[in-house]
Motif scaffolding. Structure first.
Motif, PDB file in Angstrom:
ATOM      1  N   ILE A  42       0.817  -1.220   0.000  1.00 54.41           N
ATOM      2  CA  ILE A  42       0.000   0.000   0.000  1.00 54.41           C
ATOM      3  C   ILE A  42       0.852   1.272   0.000  1.00 54.41           C
ATOM      4  CG2 ILE A  42      -1.899  -1.187   1.143  1.00 54.41           C
ATOM      5  CD1 ILE A  42      -1.249   0.384   3.672  1.00 54.41           C
ATOM      6  N   GLN A  43       2.142   1.162   0.385  1.00 48.76           N
ATOM      7  CA  GLN A  43       3.060   2.309   0.307  1.00 48.76           C
ATOM      8  C   GLN A  43       2.454   3.549   1.000  1.00 48.76           C
ATOM      9  OE1 GLN A  43       4.787   2.520  -3.853  1.00 48.76           O
ATOM     10  NE2 GLN A  43       3.272   0.865  -4.157  1.00 48.76           N
ATOM     11  N   PRO A  44       2.410   3.548   2.342  1.00 51.89           N
ATOM     12  CA  PRO A  44       1.656   4.562   3.078  1.00 51.89           C
ATOM     13  C   PRO A  44       2.352   5.911   3.241  1.00 51.89           C
ATOM     14  CG  PRO A  44       2.707   3.070   4.620  1.00 51.89           C
ATOM     15  CD  PRO A  44       2.993   2.525   3.242  1.00 51.89           C
ATOM     16  N   TRP A  45       3.503   6.094   2.637  1.00 54.36           N
ATOM     17  CA  TRP A  45       4.299   7.291   2.891  1.00 54.36           C
ATOM     18  C   TRP A  45       3.969   8.438   1.936  1.00 54.36           C
ATOM     19  CZ3 TRP A  45       6.654   2.366   2.869  1.00 54.36           C
ATOM     20  CH2 TRP A  45       6.912   1.832   1.601  1.00 54.36           C
ATOM     21  N   LYS A  46       4.076   9.642   2.495  1.00 48.81           N
ATOM     22  CA  LYS A  46       4.025  10.876   1.711  1.00 48.81           C
ATOM     23  C   LYS A  46       5.169  11.764   2.198  1.00 48.81           C
ATOM     24  CE  LYS A  46      -0.881  11.038   0.473  1.00 48.81           C
ATOM     25  NZ  LYS A  46      -1.248   9.707   0.973  1.00 48.81           N
ATOM     26  N   VAL A  47       5.866  12.418   1.266  1.00 46.42           N
ATOM     27  CA  VAL A  47       7.061  13.196   1.592  1.00 46.42           C
ATOM     28  C   VAL A  47       6.910  14.619   1.067  1.00 46.42           C
ATOM     29  CG1 VAL A  47       9.583  13.318   1.422  1.00 46.42           C
ATOM     30  CG2 VAL A  47       8.429  11.082   1.310  1.00 46.42           C
ATOM     31  N   ARG A  48       7.237  15.568   1.912  1.00 53.44           N
ATOM     32  CA  ARG A  48       7.276  16.978   1.499  1.00 53.44           C
ATOM     33  C   ARG A  48       8.707  17.470   1.652  1.00 53.44           C
ATOM     34  NH1 ARG A  48       7.375  21.981   0.355  1.00 53.44           N
ATOM     35  NH2 ARG A  48       5.472  23.265   0.359  1.00 53.44           N
ATOM     36  N   ALA A 125      21.487  21.936   7.657  1.00 56.73           N
ATOM     37  CA  ALA A 125      21.357  21.157   6.427  1.00 56.73           C
ATOM     38  C   ALA A 125      20.592  21.943   5.365  1.00 56.73           C
ATOM     39  CB  ALA A 125      20.641  19.834   6.704  1.00 56.73           C
ATOM     40  N   PRO A 126      20.915  21.748   4.090  1.00 58.44           N
ATOM     41  CA  PRO A 126      20.240  22.486   3.018  1.00 58.44           C
ATOM     42  C   PRO A 126      18.873  21.927   2.650  1.00 58.44           C
ATOM     43  CG  PRO A 126      21.877  21.022   2.074  1.00 58.44           C
ATOM     44  CD  PRO A 126      22.012  20.911   3.574  1.00 58.44           C
ATOM     45  N   VAL A 127      18.576  20.695   3.088  1.00 57.36           N
ATOM     46  CA  VAL A 127      17.324  20.037   2.709  1.00 57.36           C
ATOM     47  C   VAL A 127      16.575  19.591   3.958  1.00 57.36           C
ATOM     48  CG1 VAL A 127      16.272  18.101   1.469  1.00 57.36           C
ATOM     49  CG2 VAL A 127      18.306  19.228   0.535  1.00 57.36           C
ATOM     50  N   GLY A 128      15.283  19.888   3.985  1.00 55.56           N
ATOM     51  CA  GLY A 128      14.406  19.377   5.020  1.00 55.56           C
ATOM     52  C   GLY A 128      13.355  18.472   4.388  1.00 55.56           C
ATOM     53  N   LEU A 129      13.105  17.347   5.022  1.00 52.12           N
ATOM     54  CA  LEU A 129      12.079  16.416   4.554  1.00 52.12           C
ATOM     55  C   LEU A 129      11.037  16.259   5.654  1.00 52.12           C
ATOM     56  CD1 LEU A 129      14.414  13.596   3.172  1.00 52.12           C
ATOM     57  CD2 LEU A 129      13.362  15.442   1.859  1.00 52.12           C
ATOM     58  N   PHE A 130       9.773  16.230   5.262  1.00 57.70           N
ATOM     59  CA  PHE A 130       8.699  15.988   6.219  1.00 57.70           C
ATOM     60  C   PHE A 130       7.861  14.814   5.731  1.00 57.70           C
ATOM     61  CE2 PHE A 130      10.022  20.209   7.238  1.00 57.70           C
ATOM     62  CZ  PHE A 130       9.969  20.222   8.628  1.00 57.70           C
ATOM     63  N   GLN A 186      -3.575  14.273   7.253  1.00 56.05           N
ATOM     64  CA  GLN A 186      -2.255  13.660   7.319  1.00 56.05           C
ATOM     65  C   GLN A 186      -1.645  13.863   8.708  1.00 56.05           C
ATOM     66  OE1 GLN A 186      -0.503  12.004   4.535  1.00 56.05           O
ATOM     67  NE2 GLN A 186      -2.714  11.937   4.134  1.00 56.05           N
ATOM     68  N   ALA A 187      -1.197  12.786   9.343  1.00 53.20           N
ATOM     69  CA  ALA A 187      -0.462  12.882  10.602  1.00 53.20           C
ATOM     70  C   ALA A 187       1.014  13.099  10.287  1.00 53.20           C
ATOM     71  CB  ALA A 187      -0.638  11.609  11.432  1.00 53.20           C
ATOM     72  N   LEU A 188       1.644  14.015  11.024  1.00 51.75           N
ATOM     73  CA  LEU A 188       3.074  14.262  10.826  1.00 51.75           C
ATOM     74  C   LEU A 188       3.863  13.198  11.573  1.00 51.75           C
ATOM     75  CD1 LEU A 188       5.325  16.045   9.677  1.00 51.75           C
ATOM     76  CD2 LEU A 188       5.203  17.400  11.781  1.00 51.75           C
ATOM     77  N   VAL A 189       4.613  12.399  10.826  1.00 51.46           N
ATOM     78  CA  VAL A 189       5.421  11.327  11.421  1.00 51.46           C
ATOM     79  C   VAL A 189       6.705  11.900  12.011  1.00 51.46           C
ATOM     80  CG1 VAL A 189       6.631   9.161  10.956  1.00 51.46           C
ATOM     81  CG2 VAL A 189       4.449   9.641   9.821  1.00 51.46           C
ATOM     82  N   CYS A 190       7.437  12.689  11.219  1.00 47.23           N
ATOM     83  CA  CYS A 190       8.669  13.322  11.681  1.00 47.23           C
ATOM     84  C   CYS A 190       9.193  14.228  10.586  1.00 47.23           C
ATOM     85  CB  CYS A 190       9.747  12.290  12.064  1.00 47.23           C
ATOM     86  SG  CYS A 190      10.397  11.317  10.678  1.00 47.23           S
ATOM     87  N   GLY A 191      10.221  14.977  10.907  1.00 49.39           N
ATOM     88  CA  GLY A 191      10.984  15.706   9.917  1.00 49.39           C
ATOM     89  C   GLY A 191      12.337  15.036   9.768  1.00 49.39           C
ATOM     90  N   MET A 192      13.134  15.509   8.818  1.00 51.96           N
ATOM     91  CA  MET A 192      14.472  14.960   8.645  1.00 51.96           C
ATOM     92  C   MET A 192      15.372  16.016   8.022  1.00 51.96           C
ATOM     93  SD  MET A 192      15.797  11.614   6.465  1.00 51.96           S
ATOM     94  CE  MET A 192      14.816  10.448   7.427  1.00 51.96           C
ATOM     95  N   SER A 193      16.574  16.168   8.575  1.00 47.08           N
ATOM     96  CA  SER A 193      17.610  17.004   7.977  1.00 47.08           C
ATOM     97  C   SER A 193      18.478  16.128   7.090  1.00 47.08           C
ATOM     98  CB  SER A 193      18.473  17.650   9.063  1.00 47.08           C
ATOM     99  OG  SER A 193      17.695  18.495   9.891  1.00 47.08           O
ATOM    100  N   LEU A 194      18.843  16.659   5.920  1.00 45.41           N
ATOM    101  CA  LEU A 194      19.623  15.875   4.965  1.00 45.41           C
ATOM    102  C   LEU A 194      20.669  16.770   4.311  1.00 45.41           C
ATOM    103  CD1 LEU A 194      19.773  13.063   3.440  1.00 45.41           C
ATOM    104  CD2 LEU A 194      18.414  14.169   1.666  1.00 45.41           C
ATOM    105  N   GLY A 195      21.907  16.307   4.309  1.00 50.67           N
ATOM    106  CA  GLY A 195      22.966  17.087   3.684  1.00 50.67           C
ATOM    107  C   GLY A 195      24.326  16.444   3.894  1.00 50.67           C
ATOM    108  N   PHE A 196      25.352  17.251   3.728  1.00 49.47           N
ATOM    109  CA  PHE A 196      26.729  16.792   3.889  1.00 49.47           C
ATOM    110  C   PHE A 196      27.225  17.141   5.294  1.00 49.47           C
ATOM    111  CE2 PHE A 196      26.124  17.547  -0.645  1.00 49.47           C
ATOM    112  CZ  PHE A 196      26.599  16.365  -1.186  1.00 49.47           C
ATOM    113  N   ALA A 197      27.842  16.184   5.955  1.00 45.73           N
ATOM    114  CA  ALA A 197      28.279  16.354   7.341  1.00 45.73           C
ATOM    115  C   ALA A 197      29.298  17.479   7.472  1.00 45.73           C
ATOM    116  CB  ALA A 197      28.875  15.058   7.865  1.00 45.73           C
TER     117      ALA A 197
END
Length: 223
Positions: A42-48, A125-130, A186-197
């Motif tokens: 069912i692939q329940p994920w949605k990403v912003r 980080a330059p990218v945020g994912l929700f 939509q319930a917010l599961v979490c955010g995520m920072s993504l980039g180069f260390a």
């Protein structure tokens, strides 16, 4: 890197360089992670994804809410309602280990507040994912979601990137919803920072321990 190296080197980093992440890399990571298993596919994920000026606006508004002490009830309970061992000791150890590297002394509420606020700058980080999920989906879909999140973090390692999954954003999901235009169903599961260390960030030296197999694995008879 192979999957074992990616697993061994994945860490929740709290300091990133501002170098941009190419759109092609983001798409490759997310497409690979979408191969994560889910019940009945069912692939329940949605990403912003948020970057640039929008990300800066979100950071400013959530930091203001954080500084004002405003929080909202999370869409779900992430942590135990009642802490007990061995979970309490593990939590305290990693928490104080992080604060020591960050220069936050025990009892220094102002410094602790400032350190927590760094979540809302995505640790540079330059990218945020929700990540959101339909509210009417049940526990099995949440288990599937965890595998999707792990797949993102491992795929990122494969491209030399690092990440930090962040439940802290859930305390301000009202602001996140408004700024990013997330639907109420939509319930917010979490955010995520993504980039180069950032190699100069002290907290990136944090090493978290893992329990030995004997603590959580029971092997039955082999024959």
């Amino acid at each position: 890197m192979d999957v074992f190296e990616a697993l061994a080197t994945r860490r929740s980093l709290r300091g990133f360089r501002p170098d941009p992440v190419p759109r092609a890399s983001l798409e490759r990571i997310l497409a690979a992670a979408a191969r994560a298993p889910s019940g009945s596919n069912i692939q329940p994920w949605k990403v912003r994804v948020t970057q640039g000026a929008e990300k800066a606006r979100l950071s400013a508004e959530v930091r203001a809410a954080h500084d004002a002490g405003a929080t909202v009830k999370r869409d779900y309970e992430y942590y135990p309602t009642h802490w007990r061992e061995p979970y309490l000791a593990r939590r305290r150890k990693v928490g104080w280990g992080l604060y020591q590297l960050a220069g936050v002394a025990r009892g220094d509420a102002a410094a602790g507040h400032a350190q927590r606020a760094r979540n809302f700058d995505f640790f540079g980080a330059p990218v945020g994912l929700f990540f959101t999920i339909d509210r009417d989906l049940n526990q099995g879909s949440w288990l599937d979601y965890g595998m999707f999140l792990q797949s993102i973090m491992l795929a990122a390692r494969g491209l030399g990137l690092d990440s930090c999954a962040q439940a802290a954003w859930c305390d301000h999901h009202d602001v996140v919803r408004r700024v990013l235009g997330l639907a109420d169903d939509q319930a917010l599961v979490c955010g995520m920072s993504l980039g180069f260390a950032d190699p100069d960030e002290p907290t990136n030296r944090l090493e978290t321990e893992r329990a030995p197999l004997a603590d959580f694995v029971t092997f039955g008879p082999e024959a």
